[in-house]
Design an enzyme around this catalytic site. Structure first.
Site, PDB file in Angstrom:
ATOM      1  N   HIS A  36      32.215  32.179  49.145  1.00 19.06           N
ATOM      2  CA  HIS A  36      33.041  31.903  50.319  1.00 19.06           C
ATOM      3  C   HIS A  36      32.136  31.932  51.543  1.00 19.06           C
ATOM      4  O   HIS A  36      31.486  32.945  51.811  1.00 19.06           O
ATOM      5  CB  HIS A  36      34.170  32.940  50.432  1.00 19.06           C
ATOM      6  CG  HIS A  36      35.180  32.810  49.331  1.00 19.06           C
ATOM      7  ND1 HIS A  36      35.744  33.880  48.685  1.00 19.06           N
ATOM      8  CD2 HIS A  36      35.708  31.683  48.769  1.00 19.06           C
ATOM      9  CE1 HIS A  36      36.605  33.427  47.768  1.00 19.06           C
ATOM     10  NE2 HIS A  36      36.587  32.097  47.789  1.00 19.06           N
ATOM     11  N   GLU A  39      31.802  34.775  54.245  1.00 18.61           N
ATOM     12  CA  GLU A  39      31.497  36.134  53.814  1.00 18.61           C
ATOM     13  C   GLU A  39      29.979  36.339  53.812  1.00 18.61           C
ATOM     14  O   GLU A  39      29.352  36.517  52.756  1.00 18.61           O
ATOM     15  CB  GLU A  39      32.124  36.387  52.426  1.00 18.61           C
ATOM     16  CG  GLU A  39      33.651  36.246  52.483  1.00 18.61           C
ATOM     17  CD  GLU A  39      34.344  36.307  51.122  1.00 18.61           C
ATOM     18  OE1 GLU A  39      33.677  36.493  50.093  1.00 18.61           O
ATOM     19  OE2 GLU A  39      35.583  36.153  51.120  1.00 18.61           O
ATOM     20  N   HIS A 138      31.443  39.211  47.146  1.00 21.86           N
ATOM     21  CA  HIS A 138      32.384  38.734  48.168  1.00 21.86           C
ATOM     22  C   HIS A 138      32.530  39.830  49.220  1.00 21.86           C
ATOM     23  O   HIS A 138      31.912  40.890  49.123  1.00 21.86           O
ATOM     24  CB  HIS A 138      33.757  38.466  47.528  1.00 21.86           C
ATOM     25  CG  HIS A 138      33.789  37.269  46.645  1.00 21.86           C
ATOM     26  ND1 HIS A 138      34.340  36.084  47.033  1.00 21.86           N
ATOM     27  CD2 HIS A 138      33.329  37.074  45.381  1.00 21.86           C
ATOM     28  CE1 HIS A 138      34.220  35.199  46.057  1.00 21.86           C
ATOM     29  NE2 HIS A 138      33.612  35.769  45.036  1.00 21.86           N
ATOM     30  N   GLU A 196      33.332  43.412  45.832  1.00 20.67           N
ATOM     31  CA  GLU A 196      33.984  43.140  47.120  1.00 20.67           C
ATOM     32  C   GLU A 196      33.452  44.133  48.144  1.00 20.67           C
ATOM     33  O   GLU A 196      33.767  45.324  48.099  1.00 20.67           O
ATOM     34  CB  GLU A 196      35.508  43.274  46.994  1.00 20.67           C
ATOM     35  CG  GLU A 196      36.167  42.196  46.145  1.00 20.67           C
ATOM     36  CD  GLU A 196      36.395  40.877  46.902  1.00 20.67           C
ATOM     37  OE1 GLU A 196      35.986  40.768  48.080  1.00 20.67           O
ATOM     38  OE2 GLU A 196      36.988  39.958  46.289  1.00 20.67           O
TER      39      GLU A 196
HETATM   40 ZN   LIG Z   1      35.393  35.868  48.788  1.00 21.93          ZN
END
Ligand SMILES: [Zn+2]
Length: 220
Positions: A36, A39, A138, A196
């Site tokens: 993404h 990010e 992420h 994450e």
């Molecule tokens: Zn992400």
């Protein structure tokens, strides 16, 4: 360490990997960042880890490291989640649960699975390199940071959590049809961690918390 190109994005930006010398007797550990484009902490963490491996021959020789810091270079350029076709790459994998979503959604998975050049490049890389472990990085808001795992990766996620103190979770809390972790972990049984990072933390904090978590991947 050697850097090469595994494909091109929609706007023809190179998608690069940096790899340690590949030893057929060692396991391959694949680390992906920048799925993404909004990010950037995931990109930074990959780049710091490449720098660390470059200066540490012992660590370098403990695995066949392959690191791709910017899977979505077009999105990263303008700090956008999706690629230049407005597709969320993390919903574009050809899984059994892939569904056609709303093109206006920020999680739109494309008009068909594997429609995007970035997705195709990642799939080819995995088929060619046959990784034993995959970490896809992420970042997430509201203290939902975690070591999320798909497939047979609970032990690896738990070991990472000893270093970064993030909770170990099996589900992110919402459905993710066509996600990368579904394709690699659930369907292919390749241990896959979705790391994450807390989006409110600084680059430096993320590195300090996760350096040893990434090193721990080389443990058997
Ligand atoms: Zn992400």
């Amino acid at each position: 360490m050697r850097t090469s190109t595994i494909g091109k994005s929609v706007q023809k930006r190179p998608i690069r990997i940096t790899a340690s010398p590949q030893n057929p007797k060692s396991r391959t550990i694949l680390i992906l960042g920048g799925f993404h484009g909004d990010e950037p902490k995931s990109v930074h963490l990959c780049e710091r880890f490449i720098e660390l491996i470059e200066t540490d021959p012992a660590l370098q020789s403990r695995a066949n490291w392959i690191i791709a810091p910017r899977i979505n270079p077009d999105g990263y350029q303008i700090r956008n989640r999706r690629n230049a076709n407005k597709v969320d790459l993390n919903r574009n994998f050809p899984t059994k649960n892939w569904t056609l979503g709303n093109p206006r959604s920020r999680m739109f998975g494309g008009h068909k699975p594997k429609s995007e050049p970035e997705t195709k490049a990642i799939i080819q890389l995995i088929e060619r390199s046959n990784p034993a472990v995959i970490v896809t990085i992420h970042s997430i808001s509201n203290n939902r940071f975690c070591n999320n795992y798909d497939g047979p990766a609970k032990r690896i996620a738990t070991r990472m959590s000893l270093a970064n103190n993030y909770p170990v979770t099996e589900s992110i809390g919402y459905p993710t049809p066509g996600s990368f972790g579904n394709w690699t972990g659930v369907e292919r049984r390749i241990p896959t961690i979705t790391l994450e990072l807390p989006s409110q933390s600084s680059h430096k904090e993320c590195w300090q918390k996760n350096k040893d978590a990434l090193i721990s991947l080389a443990l058997r």
